[in-house]
Design an enzyme around this catalytic site. Structure first.
Site, short mmCIF file in Angstrom:
data_model
loop_
_atom_site.label_atom_id
_atom_site.label_comp_id
_atom_site.label_asym_id
_atom_site.label_seq_id
_atom_site.Cartn_x
_atom_site.Cartn_y
_atom_site.Cartn_z
N HIS A 67 6.90 23.10 26.04
CA HIS A 67 7.28 22.40 27.34
C HIS A 67 5.66 22.28 28.15
O HIS A 67 5.14 23.38 28.21
CB HIS A 67 8.04 23.27 28.03
N VAL A 120 9.96 27.15 32.63
CA VAL A 120 10.67 25.89 32.29
C VAL A 120 11.81 25.80 33.23
O VAL A 120 12.66 26.89 33.45
CB VAL A 120 11.00 25.81 31.04
N ILE A 121 12.25 24.65 33.96
CA ILE A 121 13.10 24.47 34.67
C ILE A 121 13.57 22.87 34.55
O ILE A 121 12.77 22.31 34.13
CB ILE A 121 13.00 24.85 36.18
N CYS A 122 14.85 22.64 34.82
CA CYS A 122 15.34 21.52 34.67
C CYS A 122 15.04 20.59 35.79
O CYS A 122 15.57 20.83 37.02
CB CYS A 122 16.79 21.38 34.33
N1 LIG Z 1 7.96 23.30 32.43
C1 LIG Z 1 8.90 22.42 32.52
O1 LIG Z 1 9.97 22.70 33.16
N2 LIG Z 1 8.85 21.08 32.09
C2 LIG Z 1 9.84 20.06 32.37
N3 LIG Z 1 10.90 20.36 32.88
C3 LIG Z 1 11.43 19.21 33.00
O2 LIG Z 1 13.00 18.79 33.58
N4 LIG Z 1 10.86 18.15 32.54
C4 LIG Z 1 9.77 18.76 32.14
O3 LIG Z 1 8.57 18.32 31.77
#
Ligand SMILES: NC(=O)NC1=NC(=O)NC1=O
Length: 174
Positions: A67, A120-122
């Site tokens: 990601h 990472v998060i939505c």
């Molecule tokens: N590191 C992230 O959380 N990246 C991301 N989350 C998303 O929803 N899209 C991304 O690119």
């Protein structure tokens, strides 16, 4: 495109269409293709989630490492995938003040240093304030907690990407 049409796709087309529902991890839909026919979209998503859950810890961390950082290098250089670009821009990651951008960069580095994979998060269900708050708070978690939390977020991103694809008019550039 409905689930009956999905079930009829040869694997090349299936991977072509669904290859990025988990960021830069086409192996996941490529593997899950074997489990068709899916009785529903939910069953298709469940097959992806089961594949992810069955991975060893190193595999889960590998997914997280695929990601791009939020408001990171790829956003700045315009090298994000189309989905990530839309998701990050939608959460205002491309419109941060200089102090917000500096704080994101510092916290992202702190997070990566601590866990060995990116935060990472939505992004589609969070705004920039929530993202900054979560990043700051989650930096304090233990590794196992964050590995699981990051995978939960990957599944939310995947759910939204699949539904966006299925709701589109189905004329895919194959
Ligand atoms: N590191 C992230 O959380 N990246 C991301 N989350 C998303 O929803 N899209 C991304 O690119």
């Amino acid at each position: 495109m409905d689930i009956a049409a999905v079930n009829l796709l040869p694997y090349e087309d299936f991977v072509n269409i669904f290859g990025n529902v988990v960021e830069k991890c086409p192996i996941i839909p490529a593997a899950v293709w074997s489990r068709r026919p899916f009785v529903s979209v939910k069953a298709f998503e469940a097959a992806i989630n089961e594949f992810i859950d069955a991975l060893p810890e190193s595999g889960k961390e590998g997914i997280l490492r695929c990601h791009p950082d939020l408001a990171g290098r790829d956003l700045k250089s315009g090298t994000l995938t189309r989905e990530s670009q839309e998701e990050q821009a939608g959460a205002g990651m491309d419109a941060l003040s200089s102090s917000e951008a500096a704080r994101m960069a510092r916290l992202n580095e702190e997070y990566k240093k601590r866990f060995g994979f990116p935060f990472v998060i939505c992004a589609r269900i969070n705004d920039k304030a929530a993202i900054l708050q979560q990043l700051s708070a989650r930096c304090q978690n233990e590794l196992a907690v964050e590995r699981a939390r990051g995978i939960e977020e990957v599944k939310k991103i995947c759910h939204l990407r699949i539904n966006t694809l299925l709701l589109s008019d189905g004329t895919f550039k194959l």
